[in-house]
Design a protein around this motif. Sequence first.
Motif, PDB file in Angstrom:
ATOM      1  N   SER A 217     -17.133   6.234  -2.251  1.00 11.89           N
ATOM      2  CA  SER A 217     -16.843   5.523  -3.547  1.00 11.89           C
ATOM      3  C   SER A 217     -17.806   4.274  -3.729  1.00 11.89           C
ATOM      4  CB  SER A 217     -15.407   5.185  -3.706  1.00 11.89           C
ATOM      5  OG  SER A 217     -15.314   4.325  -4.972  1.00 11.89           O
ATOM      6  N   ARG A 218     -17.998   3.871  -4.880  1.00 11.33           N
ATOM      7  CA  ARG A 218     -18.631   2.685  -5.147  1.00 11.33           C
ATOM      8  C   ARG A 218     -17.812   1.470  -5.228  1.00 11.33           C
ATOM      9  NH1 ARG A 218     -22.717   3.210 -10.025  1.00 11.33           N
ATOM     10  NH2 ARG A 218     -21.451   4.830 -10.483  1.00 11.33           N
ATOM     11  N   GLU A 219     -16.564   1.887  -5.243  1.00 11.93           N
ATOM     12  CA  GLU A 219     -15.460   0.649  -5.458  1.00 11.93           C
ATOM     13  C   GLU A 219     -14.667   0.810  -3.902  1.00 11.93           C
ATOM     14  OE1 GLU A 219     -13.175   1.312  -8.633  1.00 11.93           O
ATOM     15  OE2 GLU A 219     -15.052   0.961  -9.917  1.00 11.93           O
ATOM     16  N   GLU A 220     -14.091  -0.296  -3.647  1.00 12.14           N
ATOM     17  CA  GLU A 220     -13.261  -0.196  -2.349  1.00 12.14           C
ATOM     18  C   GLU A 220     -12.254   0.727  -2.403  1.00 12.14           C
ATOM     19  OE1 GLU A 220     -10.836  -3.962  -1.819  1.00 12.14           O
ATOM     20  OE2 GLU A 220     -10.938  -3.453   0.510  1.00 12.14           O
ATOM     21  N   VAL A 221     -12.324   1.563  -1.142  1.00  9.71           N
ATOM     22  CA  VAL A 221     -11.198   2.685  -1.085  1.00  9.71           C
ATOM     23  C   VAL A 221     -10.238   2.266   0.265  1.00  9.71           C
ATOM     24  CG1 VAL A 221     -11.948   4.598  -2.425  1.00  9.71           C
ATOM     25  CG2 VAL A 221     -12.847   3.999  -0.235  1.00  9.71           C
ATOM     26  N   LEU A 222      -8.972   2.633   0.020  1.00 12.79           N
ATOM     27  CA  LEU A 222      -8.102   2.217   1.294  1.00 12.79           C
ATOM     28  C   LEU A 222      -7.589   3.407   1.773  1.00 12.79           C
ATOM     29  CD1 LEU A 222      -6.903  -1.237   0.226  1.00 12.79           C
ATOM     30  CD2 LEU A 222      -8.433  -1.026   2.197  1.00 12.79           C
ATOM     31  N   ARG A 223      -7.671   4.537   1.097  1.00 18.66           N
ATOM     32  CA  ARG A 223      -7.053   5.675   1.738  1.00 18.66           C
ATOM     33  C   ARG A 223      -7.954   6.974   1.305  1.00 18.66           C
ATOM     34  NH1 ARG A 223      -3.959   9.017  -1.265  1.00 18.66           N
ATOM     35  NH2 ARG A 223      -4.580   8.883  -3.403  1.00 18.66           N
ATOM     36  N   SER A 224      -7.571   7.997   2.003  1.00 20.47           N
ATOM     37  CA  SER A 224      -8.371   9.543   1.580  1.00 20.47           C
ATOM     38  C   SER A 224      -7.916  10.018   0.234  1.00 20.47           C
ATOM     39  CB  SER A 224      -8.467  10.363   2.592  1.00 20.47           C
ATOM     40  OG  SER A 224      -7.052  10.543   3.184  1.00 20.47           O
ATOM     41  N   ALA A 225      -8.740  10.737  -0.254  1.00 14.33           N
ATOM     42  CA  ALA A 225      -8.450  11.234  -1.803  1.00 14.33           C
ATOM     43  C   ALA A 225      -7.594  12.165  -1.577  1.00 14.33           C
ATOM     44  CB  ALA A 225      -9.664  11.672  -2.446  1.00 14.33           C
TER      45      ALA A 225
ATOM     46  N   ALA B  57       0.961  -4.362   9.214  1.00 13.22           N
ATOM     47  CA  ALA B  57      -0.348  -4.372   8.471  1.00 13.22           C
ATOM     48  C   ALA B  57      -0.186  -3.439   7.478  1.00 13.22           C
ATOM     49  CB  ALA B  57      -1.382  -4.028   9.662  1.00 13.22           C
ATOM     50  N   ALA B  58      -0.883  -3.935   6.231  1.00 17.51           N
ATOM     51  CA  ALA B  58      -1.072  -2.946   4.931  1.00 17.51           C
ATOM     52  C   ALA B  58      -2.144  -2.190   4.879  1.00 17.51           C
ATOM     53  CB  ALA B  58      -0.768  -3.851   3.903  1.00 17.51           C
ATOM     54  N   HIS B  59      -3.062  -2.604   5.509  1.00 19.32           N
ATOM     55  CA  HIS B  59      -4.463  -1.725   5.422  1.00 19.32           C
ATOM     56  C   HIS B  59      -5.361  -2.240   6.615  1.00 19.32           C
ATOM     57  CE1 HIS B  59      -6.240  -5.326   3.808  1.00 19.32           C
ATOM     58  NE2 HIS B  59      -5.114  -5.379   2.610  1.00 19.32           N
ATOM     59  N   GLN B  60      -6.442  -1.519   6.826  1.00 19.20           N
ATOM     60  CA  GLN B  60      -7.197  -2.018   8.130  1.00 19.20           C
ATOM     61  C   GLN B  60      -7.460  -3.348   8.359  1.00 19.20           C
ATOM     62  OE1 GLN B  60      -7.457   0.991   6.675  1.00 19.20           O
ATOM     63  NE2 GLN B  60      -7.824   2.544   8.095  1.00 19.20           N
ATOM     64  N   ALA B  61      -7.998  -4.014   7.097  1.00 17.86           N
ATOM     65  CA  ALA B  61      -8.228  -5.441   7.323  1.00 17.86           C
ATOM     66  C   ALA B  61      -7.220  -6.349   7.617  1.00 17.86           C
ATOM     67  CB  ALA B  61      -9.241  -5.992   6.231  1.00 17.86           C
ATOM     68  N   ASP B  62      -6.125  -5.856   7.209  1.00 15.08           N
ATOM     69  CA  ASP B  62      -4.823  -6.494   7.440  1.00 15.08           C
ATOM     70  C   ASP B  62      -4.424  -6.441   8.754  1.00 15.08           C
ATOM     71  OD1 ASP B  62      -2.968  -8.284   6.080  1.00 15.08           O
ATOM     72  OD2 ASP B  62      -1.403  -6.434   6.058  1.00 15.08           O
ATOM     73  N   CYS B  63      -4.830  -5.553   9.521  1.00 10.33           N
ATOM     74  CA  CYS B  63      -4.710  -5.229  11.194  1.00 10.33           C
ATOM     75  C   CYS B  63      -5.160  -6.808  11.642  1.00 10.33           C
ATOM     76  CB  CYS B  63      -5.251  -4.001  11.399  1.00 10.33           C
ATOM     77  SG  CYS B  63      -4.375  -2.472  11.052  1.00 10.33           S
TER      78      CYS B  63
ATOM     79  N   GLY C 251       1.366   0.962   5.669  1.00  9.20           N
ATOM     80  CA  GLY C 251       0.216   1.954   4.996  1.00  9.20           C
ATOM     81  C   GLY C 251       0.686   2.550   3.849  1.00  9.20           C
ATOM     82  N   SER C 252       1.939   2.395   3.329  1.00  7.71           N
ATOM     83  CA  SER C 252       2.313   2.923   1.797  1.00  7.71           C
ATOM     84  C   SER C 252       1.620   1.973   1.044  1.00  7.71           C
ATOM     85  CB  SER C 252       3.764   2.972   1.727  1.00  7.71           C
ATOM     86  OG  SER C 252       4.172   4.110   2.515  1.00  7.71           O
ATOM     87  N   TYR C 253       1.054   0.780   1.201  1.00 10.34           N
ATOM     88  CA  TYR C 253       0.115  -0.016   0.259  1.00 10.34           C
ATOM     89  C   TYR C 253      -0.890   0.686  -0.404  1.00 10.34           C
ATOM     90  CZ  TYR C 253      -2.959  -3.741  -1.086  1.00 10.34           C
ATOM     91  OH  TYR C 253      -3.795  -4.559  -1.744  1.00 10.34           O
ATOM     92  N   SER C 254      -1.684   1.348   0.336  1.00  4.55           N
ATOM     93  CA  SER C 254      -2.859   1.670  -0.562  1.00  4.55           C
ATOM     94  C   SER C 254      -2.418   2.851  -1.702  1.00  4.55           C
ATOM     95  CB  SER C 254      -3.906   2.469   0.346  1.00  4.55           C
ATOM     96  OG  SER C 254      -3.302   3.176   1.248  1.00  4.55           O
ATOM     97  N   VAL C 255      -1.601   3.867  -1.342  1.00  4.58           N
ATOM     98  CA  VAL C 255      -1.257   4.761  -2.419  1.00  4.58           C
ATOM     99  C   VAL C 255      -0.458   4.108  -3.379  1.00  4.58           C
ATOM    100  CG1 VAL C 255       1.010   5.513  -1.583  1.00  4.58           C
ATOM    101  CG2 VAL C 255      -0.406   7.046  -2.734  1.00  4.58           C
ATOM    102  N   SER C 256       0.607   2.954  -2.967  1.00  2.97           N
ATOM    103  CA  SER C 256       1.198   2.503  -4.160  1.00  2.97           C
ATOM    104  C   SER C 256       0.212   1.554  -5.058  1.00  2.97           C
ATOM    105  CB  SER C 256       2.077   1.435  -3.453  1.00  2.97           C
ATOM    106  OG  SER C 256       2.976   1.997  -2.553  1.00  2.97           O
ATOM    107  N   ARG C 257      -0.707   0.945  -4.737  1.00  5.53           N
ATOM    108  CA  ARG C 257      -1.614   0.171  -5.466  1.00  5.53           C
ATOM    109  C   ARG C 257      -2.427   1.419  -6.355  1.00  5.53           C
ATOM    110  NH1 ARG C 257      -6.170  -4.323  -4.137  1.00  5.53           N
ATOM    111  NH2 ARG C 257      -5.934  -4.312  -6.174  1.00  5.53           N
ATOM    112  N   GLU C 258      -2.771   2.717  -5.926  1.00  2.00           N
ATOM    113  CA  GLU C 258      -3.254   3.500  -6.839  1.00  2.00           C
ATOM    114  C   GLU C 258      -2.368   3.834  -7.871  1.00  2.00           C
ATOM    115  OE1 GLU C 258      -5.517   6.497  -5.140  1.00  2.00           O
ATOM    116  OE2 GLU C 258      -6.465   5.172  -3.650  1.00  2.00           O
ATOM    117  N   ALA C 259      -1.060   4.082  -7.321  1.00  2.00           N
ATOM    118  CA  ALA C 259       0.016   4.540  -8.354  1.00  2.00           C
ATOM    119  C   ALA C 259       0.198   3.397  -9.366  1.00  2.00           C
ATOM    120  CB  ALA C 259       1.385   4.583  -7.694  1.00  2.00           C
ATOM    121  N   LEU C 260       0.125   2.233  -8.955  1.00  2.00           N
ATOM    122  CA  LEU C 260       0.189   0.994  -9.829  1.00  2.00           C
ATOM    123  C   LEU C 260      -0.819   1.055 -10.805  1.00  2.00           C
ATOM    124  CD1 LEU C 260       1.138  -2.004 -10.418  1.00  2.00           C
ATOM    125  CD2 LEU C 260      -0.778  -2.584  -9.125  1.00  2.00           C
TER     126      LEU C 260
END
Lengths: 250, 573
Positions: free
Chosen positions: B62-70, B347-353, B469-478
Amino acid sequence: MSTASLFRNATEPVWCDGCGDFHVLDGLCTAITGLGRDPREVVLISGIGCSSRLPGYTNAHGFNSIHGRALPIATGLKLARPELDVIVTAGDGDIFSIGAAHLMHSVRRNPPITLFVMDNGVYGLTKGQQSPTTPAGTQMRTAAQPVQESSVNPLSLMLSLGCGFIAQAYSADQARLVELMQQAIEYPGFSFLNILSPCPVFRGGMGIYKELRRSTTDLQQDGHDPQDPRAAATLLADPAGIPVGVLYRR
Amino acid sequence: MSSPGSPPELSIGIVGSGGDGVVLLGELLAQSAVAAGLYCYMDKVFGPQIRGGESSAILRISREEVLRSADELDVLLVLQWADLARFSDVLSIAGNALIICSSEDETSPADAGLPAGHHGPVLSLPLKQLALEHGRSKQARNMVLLGALSGLLDWYPEQLSAVLERRMQRYDERSRENNLAAVAAGRDALAGWQEGPLPVLPTADAAPELVLASGNELLARAALASGCRFMAGYPITPASEILEYMNRRLPALGGTCIQAEDEIAAACLTLGAGLGGVRSMSATSGPGMTLKSETIALAGMAGLPLVVVDVQRCGPSTGIPTRTEQADLNLALHGAHGDSPRIVLAAAHQADCAELATQAFELAGRCHAPVILLSEQQLAQGLATLPAGGIPDNTEPSPGWPERSIGSAVQVQLTGLEHDDKGRPLSDAASHEANALLRQARVDKALGSVPALQHGALEAELGLLCWGGSYSVSREALALAAARGVTAGMLCIRMLSPLDGDAVQAWLDRQQSLVIVEMNHSGQLHDYLRSRLDLPEITMSLRRSGGRPWRLAELEEFLVSHGLIPQALEARS
């Protein structure tokens, strides 16, 4: 005032009258001070059991940790602080039973730490259950039947694991104990000293001292060559008595 | 610039068997896209056998930051159809997806579970024959596929050849030539294909400098940058990469890395090094965590710093070692005998590790307490894209733990027995109570030092609350909720213990309805929060066991079916 009192603190041990561990504590204090060590350069790591209270009776640094795990804690410490003398003081239950896996791998890693096992052949702290070094056929006060399992021979075990320094002492033979402790501490790799340290309350009564005095035989007086692993194996296969002294030194 | 109507992103799935080079193929595609300035996320999903068995890589570019697979795949590369069947729960194939596969396969796509509704192009190549002919080995099938795809989509030619070249440096001259020949053969084989819709790749306008990294690598690098100079671990999926990374790096930094005989020894070696003042850690997964719990309790009792990483996988017992889950929260919070407070971070995502590994070392040293850092298979082994400067790289001399005292003039006596301040055993009830307070107070020193991640509206009709790791999908749901006209907010709690109850309560009080999202069967976060805080009257627990990453569609369906967001309009006129 003996030189050993530099190392010994004022705490009264919880051990029972006649416990072999008193001799071990005395011996350790004499051995350390005899080597000219500052108590603050020595760390005693123990597990759980009567014997494992020993660090608390000294002026050295000490860690009375959890059952069976003294060896890996001591190894981690030694790797972090190589300038310290790290000595594990533990019981036969700690080392040959619950923490047995660590013994083999401590030998493999060969950190320059010292292991003193205070071997009384019984679980004293929990009042008299069989330990891995209780001879088969022994009637324990807590059991309906005599011990069924064969016992671990600490010396054979360590020889088979390839330990570089293997010795055995008898707690009541203080002079020899101190000498062997000092050799073990000075050894540049992982060193093992099994100390026969009787528990007259739960195994054998006070008569056990007499029995041990009669049945121990000094390897070095008998002309055993500690550099020879074959001689060590032969000796263990056909023992003349309970060996005391250095069985093997690489 | 992307052409008008081009998709904002592209999702590619690759399936094959262990040893087929599926992950390598995915990494080459991901690395070249990232080198072109695109964001990429790559899940690695394996069968239960760890080595051998089926293997898949799922990329989202993607051209924008992505934190999970589609949710759905636009492109599917198949080394073996039989392996697709084993991933039917993970791979959802778009109806018009482009598929490239082998013409030599004995399993038919339909038998392998390709949905009947699929109407996109299916291009088959003699993968094995081309691999043998040009790559001189059946193993080069992944290179043939790489060539085929990169030819069809004009896959960042410059970046791809640079990435290939770098990757091939470890091969000898002949293998290098063979592999490149296999890539060329794949490209030529599909050169004549000119029909049907091709997904058009988005391209970057101004390429930012980006890098690709897994959560495990980021965690290990942050540990080194935080002064960690000792690690002891035992091989366990999916945490082994941390041990392997530290094993490569620590010796040159004057540190020590030990593969211990078991998980207990690993924890004790780590504790022993910490006793000597050296910053140390151990990393494991669920089964190892249970074995370490006695040592964690000892650290709390003796007041020693200890950092333990738990990369969660499906449990209980051996479970599904290769698949993601968030079911060790209870274990991390409470897994010990007695009252045994500890600091728990997730940790919520990779960088958060990386971020939380840094925090873990700071807190263990400051609080003299055990710190458990929770990660998850998905974060640990999955690759995410970060700004080039986002990877911790500091290897300055380590400060050690503060107040290291073993070996100093002051005698240190420690014990796992209840004790006084000199380490002398105690057995009176009053002292035991006082010390319980003291142990809790040590942990409470960490309170508020790792704030939750908060997004969206503060005052919301719908609040989404999650951890890990439920962070990334929750952000998309938001974002989905907002797009459908619902005022929504979200909170991701990163410090689970000590819980900043006041801060979380203040957020909760402003939500009209609440959904707690987590990937475990029992709702561990839900129960934990319910036992400590006042949850809104309308509170729902959205939870399921792990085994596969979240899909946005799962959250959408839940929110729609509970009337929390309106249904999407079928057709916009």
